[in-house]
Design an enzyme around this catalytic site. Structure first.
Site, PDB file in Angstrom:
ATOM      1  N   ASP A  51     -70.614  12.657  36.260  1.00 22.80           N
ATOM      2  CA  ASP A  51     -70.352  13.975  36.818  1.00 22.80           C
ATOM      3  C   ASP A  51     -69.368  13.575  37.397  1.00 22.80           C
ATOM      4  O   ASP A  51     -68.874  12.437  38.473  1.00 22.80           O
ATOM      5  CB  ASP A  51     -71.447  15.165  37.352  1.00 22.80           C
ATOM      6  CG  ASP A  51     -70.393  15.772  37.395  1.00 22.80           C
ATOM      7  OD1 ASP A  51     -70.946  16.832  37.038  1.00 22.80           O
ATOM      8  OD2 ASP A  51     -70.561  16.539  39.255  1.00 22.80           O
TER       9      ASP A  51
ATOM     10  N   GLU B 251     -67.053  12.365  33.516  1.00 22.20           N
ATOM     11  CA  GLU B 251     -66.732  13.708  32.820  1.00 22.20           C
ATOM     12  C   GLU B 251     -65.071  13.509  34.221  1.00 22.20           C
ATOM     13  O   GLU B 251     -65.757  13.410  34.897  1.00 22.20           O
ATOM     14  CB  GLU B 251     -67.531  14.516  33.434  1.00 22.20           C
ATOM     15  CG  GLU B 251     -66.824  16.125  33.447  1.00 22.20           C
ATOM     16  CD  GLU B 251     -67.844  16.960  35.094  1.00 22.20           C
ATOM     17  OE1 GLU B 251     -66.978  18.364  34.193  1.00 22.20           O
ATOM     18  OE2 GLU B 251     -67.559  16.854  36.006  1.00 22.20           O
TER      19      GLU B 251
END
Length: 538
Positions: free
Chosen positions: A199, A264
């Site tokens: 993330d 990401e």
């Protein structure tokens, strides 16, 4: 042998919304395990689980309070181990979201860090003194609104948070933090995990000089709020030190067999493609990266070509991961509805496009059903930015509503009790048990199977054709076995003239009469040919 992930189809599971087996209205690991055959039968190679770690759930698990524990909401470590074992038995790999840039303010590390300026973990988070007038140390914004700094009276300092105030950022300039984070990753690899989805992978480091960001040099890129995009965010993320940390992570994963990391990249536009290239360059950083480049409203041949060509040029040795939807953006069928002949036509078109792209492919749960964004009212919201900025910000709840398995079962077969987000009629219409032989689900299975059975779609290089909008076309591979892919990104029928012999193959919504390829609105075609094929618009 090619690494398993290079042409894989990765299926994202949002654990809160996949299957509730313990009757509390929230999905759990046992429920996911029970439903794994659905994913295996679809033809996916891997599942990506959004966070299941211990968390107060302020940001639905993206605020971790213990990296080494499963949140009781989802089950326990034994449930997790059973999920991995069952997935492996079905031929599925498993990766899990790792939220490493920040923790929950309930994490024991932060609880200790905030007690004083000289304890063992005093420098584990990003602390800074107020300006003389009491204002924050920099002008940085939080993605969820307001300053990226929260004043803590216990220490008499501000701490940095790129998201909620209850999500303080770790200080990656401290080597002890890096060592601790790497140990948490090792813990899960030792349990048989096949990799990580990282993330906010470009948020690990901040500018140690605490310089304020300049104004945005181009049109603001709106994410959760427009304030964040009004700055050129050069000092609060995507710092050069990030690369060295990624190399440490890669060194750890390289100690295991067949591990994959996908990051990401929290950027928009051309910059996102550049960072994807940097972060995947060589063999000592990420295996793959993805950005929000294809997760926005843009739906044109120029846009998709720019994304793919930008990566080809900026990262010739890197590897991309392409997806049209995830848990942070509106579902693709609804997002691109203005270009659709019908919902089903858009679902098929986007599936055919995605399965033709070079690289690794990501599917978000429910997209294989042609699922629609759920329309929410304020009283139903759980997403922090939506609650704060409603109605200007609709939030992410609309794409996070429960998976719908049976149209006529209570709550669509997701749960026997009222679920944490509502199941509504438009979603029930797309339930799994409503998906027959001519359904979107059947189409996804066929398209994935064709991709897997076609070497050109799995590993062939991409060469684009120059056609006017709304036509998007490219050839995968060369010579015998090459496949040319043609897509009509509009509601208006289009005709393409072929400069050579070809036949329709795989999945298609088109007719071929000699050299005239007729594409209805949202039509598409895979063309098989052995000689070089040229295309021109009629």
């Amino acid at each position: 042998m090619q690494e398993w992930w290079r042409d894989a189809v990765v299926y994202q599971v949002y654990p809160r919304s996949y299957q509730d087996d313990n009757g509390d209205g929230v999905g759990d690991l046992t429920g996911i395990t029970r439903r794994l055959p659905h994913i295996a039968e679809l033809g996916a190679d891997c599942i990506w689980l959004s966070p299941v770690f211990q968390s107060p759930q302020d940001d639905m698990g993206y605020d971790v309070s213990d990296y080494l524990a499963i949140d009781a909401l989802f089950g326990d470590l034994d449930d997790f181990d059973r999920l991995i074992a069952t997935a492996h038995d079905l031929g599925l790999k498993v990766i899990v979201d790792q939220v490493l840039s920040h923790t929950s303010d309930k994490h024991e590390w932060f609880a200790q860090s905030r007690t004083s300026r000289d304890n063992d973990k005093a420098d584990w988070y990003v602390w800074a003194d107020p300006e003389p007038d009491g204002s924050p140390p920099t002008n940085w914004h939080s993605h969820f609104g307001g300053p990226a700094w929260e004043f803590d009276p216990q220490r008499g300092q501000y701490y940095l948070h790129n998201f909620l105030a209850s999500q303080p950022d770790l200080n990656f300039h401290n080597p002890d933090v890096i060592d601790a984070i790497l140990e948490t990753c090792k813990f899960w690899l030792d349990r048989g995990l096949d990799g990580f989805r990282l993330d906010t992978v470009n948020y690990y480091f901040h500018d140690q000089k605490l310089r304020s960001n300049p104004p945005a040099q181009s049109k603001p890129q709106v994410m959760a709020t427009d304030l964040y995009g009004m700055q050129d965010n050069i000092y609060n993320k995507t710092r050069p030190e990030n690369l060295a940390f990624l190399e440490k992570l890669r060194a750890l994963t390289d100690q295991y067999d067949e591990i994959m990391m996908v990051g990401e990249v929290g950027e928009m536009g051309r910059r996102s493609i550049e960072i994807m290239g940097e972060y995947t360059a060589g063999t000592d950083r990420l295996h793959m990266a993805y950005s929000f480049a294809m997760l926005g409203p843009d739906f044109s041949a120029e846009h998709f070509r720019n994304c793919i060509e930008g990566f080809q040029q900026g990262a010739p040795d890197g590897h991309p991961y392409w997806s049209f939807s995830n848990h942070d953006v509106a579902r693709q069928v609804s997002r691109w509805a203005d270009y659709a002949v019908s919902d089903d036509a858009m679902a098929r078109l986007t599936c055919a496009m995605l399965m033709s792209f070079e690289g690794t492919i990501g599917i978000y749960q429910g997209e294989e059903l042609g699922q629609l964004e759920t329309e929410m009212v304020f009283e139903e919201l759980t997403d922090p930015p939506a609650i704060r900025f409603w109605p200007a910000v609709k939030g992410r709840d609309g794409c996070r509503t429960p998976m719908v398995w049976e149209k006529d079962a209570p709550h669509g077969g997701f749960s026997e009790v009222k679920p944490w987000l509502p199941v509504k009629a438009p979603q029930l219409a797309n339930a799994v048990d409503q998906q027959g032989a001519d359904s979107v689900l059947a189409f996804y299975k066929e398209a994935i199977a064709f991709r897997k059975a076609t070497p050109a779609l799995r590993t062939g290089a991409t060469t684009f054709h120059n056609l006017p909008e709304p036509l998007f076309a490219f050839t995968r591979g060369a010579g015998e076995g090459a496949v040319t892919c043609v897509f009509n990104l509009s509601k208006t029928p289009q005709t393409v003239v072929l400069g050579g012999a070809a036949t329709l193959t795989g999945v298609y919504a088109a007719t071929l009469d000699g050299t005239a390829l007729a594409l209805p609105g949202n039509g598409f075609a895979y063309l098989s040919h052995s000689d070089t094929l040229t295309l021109s618009a009629d």
